[in-house]
Design a protein around this motif. Structure first.
Motif, PDB file in Angstrom:
ATOM      1  N   VAL B 198       0.840  -1.197   0.000  1.00  0.00           N
ATOM      2  CA  VAL B 198       0.000   0.000   0.000  1.00  0.00           C
ATOM      3  C   VAL B 198       0.876   1.248   0.000  1.00  0.00           C
ATOM      4  O   VAL B 198       1.843   1.332   0.765  1.00  0.00           O
ATOM      5  N   VAL B 199       0.557   2.185  -0.874  1.00  0.00           N
ATOM      6  CA  VAL B 199       1.183   3.506  -0.839  1.00  0.00           C
ATOM      7  C   VAL B 199       0.229   4.448  -0.108  1.00  0.00           C
ATOM      8  O   VAL B 199      -0.861   4.727  -0.618  1.00  0.00           O
ATOM      9  N   PRO B 200       0.603   4.914   1.086  1.00  0.00           N
ATOM     10  CA  PRO B 200      -0.304   5.818   1.813  1.00  0.00           C
ATOM     11  C   PRO B 200      -0.491   7.136   1.063  1.00  0.00           C
ATOM     12  O   PRO B 200       0.443   7.655   0.458  1.00  0.00           O
ATOM     13  N   VAL B 201      -1.701   7.646   1.099  1.00  0.00           N
ATOM     14  CA  VAL B 201      -2.028   8.914   0.446  1.00  0.00           C
ATOM     15  C   VAL B 201      -2.751   9.803   1.456  1.00  0.00           C
ATOM     16  O   VAL B 201      -3.553   9.316   2.250  1.00  0.00           O
ATOM     17  N   GLY B 202      -2.445  11.066   1.412  1.00  0.00           N
ATOM     18  CA  GLY B 202      -3.140  11.986   2.301  1.00  0.00           C
ATOM     19  C   GLY B 202      -3.107  13.398   1.759  1.00  0.00           C
ATOM     20  O   GLY B 202      -2.558  13.653   0.683  1.00  0.00           O
ATOM     21  N   THR B 203      -3.722  14.302   2.488  1.00  0.00           N
ATOM     22  CA  THR B 203      -3.734  15.710   2.108  1.00  0.00           C
ATOM     23  C   THR B 203      -2.614  16.428   2.849  1.00  0.00           C
ATOM     24  O   THR B 203      -2.434  16.243   4.051  1.00  0.00           O
ATOM     25  N   ALA B 204      -1.853  17.217   2.113  1.00  0.00           N
ATOM     26  CA  ALA B 204      -0.740  17.948   2.720  1.00  0.00           C
ATOM     27  C   ALA B 204      -0.999  19.445   2.641  1.00  0.00           C
ATOM     28  O   ALA B 204      -1.451  19.949   1.607  1.00  0.00           O
TER      29      ALA B 204
END
Lengths: 227, 227
Positions: B198-204
């Motif tokens: 899994v490649v973690p994704v989020g808002t920066a």
């Protein structure tokens, strides 16, 4: 590729009544390169369709191949898949892709805004049934998320292909909308003692986490070292 | 607050035919606290409605106040605002909020997926006309994006209030959908030589950029030092 595709001549899509906004017309664009760039910067869309007279908005994956979008249709919606399968009629949809770029803080509450890039596509989605096109579409969906990944994974089997619903939507009635500016305060508010400016927003990718059962010795692929 | 609101008793929303998925039922939830948490983690939604029989999906802002959502309706859509104003009938909408959490890479192309949290709200949106509720709604919209900001900006004038279209949508027919897991490869694929995980994704959020014309000496507010 041998699949019929809309003409991609001209640098802009033709505006229609429903792609012409009633407000903020200066934010609207029909520029083909801009539309492509916004679409290529993402892979999650919100797909709208009508079911029993009521709207439904599903988040799902898309992939762009030239002037076509392929949309992952196996999103738990039997009506979506059924309608997409309904021969020539197809399914009227509105597909929207939005990238948030900034929080715009003005001195006045009223003038707060967001910086963003978005694309809205109106059209008729049709289920992909040709096996070669379906393979192309699945590769496009995988590569839209992680460019280069489709070549480094096991291709779909015939059984998997049969279990996959992919909708195709041509890029014909399309518009982009972009806001990229600082706060637009009224002149009489400029001296108010409130901070004003833009907080940049973007998507961040963390360190990839290998599956628990990953075979030891398989290195992290180069295409996952983003940015 | 004196505005009528749906009952918020019970820990879950009642499932209905259209909030019951036909696939991945294990990903669906009607838990009120989960729904609230997903809504509170964002501020951009995709609002779907029907115009001339065809679907439209607009990205726009929302703010949650208890069991109500307020939606910014001045998004360039005259029909949206007109329909929202149409008295008791209101406007049937589907409002979807999606947070992307991870790219899920499986050994097989077919089992690629995304980790995400989403909420879908079906209902009838009605334009807010009561001035006190409109003020509450505007504060909620501003504070949904930057908590604490509405108290540190100039409140809307009567003229601005009159120019603002806010729709209200009650949280009654609501479902959440969550995927939070590693790749789900078939057993016979586990030994394939492809990286999986899994490649973690989020808002920066980046460093805030002050407006060019910001009065010198106004410091960056504490509520902008996120994280």
């Amino acid at each position: 590729m041998g699949f019929p595709s809309p003409a991609s001549t001209g640098t802009a899509y033709a505006a229609t009544a429903r792609t012409t906004p009633t407000r903020y017309r200066d934010r609207a664009s029909y520029d083909r390169a801009l539309v492509h760039a916004i679409l290529d910067a993402g892979y999650v869309c919100h797909l709208g369709f009508v079911r029993d007279g009521a709207p439904v908005v599903l988040p799902t994956l898309y992939g762009r191949v030239g002037e076509r979008l392929y949309v992952h249709g196996s999103t738990g919606s039997r009506p979506l898949r059924a309608a997409g399968r309904a021969g020539d009629d197809g399914l009227p949809v509105c597909l929207t892709v939005t990238h948030l770029d900034g929080l715009v803080l003005a001195r006045s509450a009223f003038n707060h805004s967001l910086n963003y890039r978005s694309v809205m596509v109106h059209g008729t989605a049709r289920q992909v049934t040709d096996e070669a096109e379906l393979r192309l579409a699945l590769d496009a969906l995988v590569d839209q998320v992680v460019p280069g990944r489709s070549a480094d994974s096991r291709p779909a089997s015939a059984k998997e292909l049969a279990a996959t619903a992919v909708l195709r939507l041509d890029l014909e009635e399309v518009s982009a909308k972009v806001r990229d500016a600082g706060p637009g305060d009224d002149p009489e508010d400029l001296a108010l003692p409130h901070w004003a400016g833009v907080v940049p927003v973007g998507t961040a990718y963390g360190t990839p986490v290998a599956a628990d059962d990953l075979t030891p010795g398989i290195p992290l692929p180069a295409y996952l070292t983003r940015g």
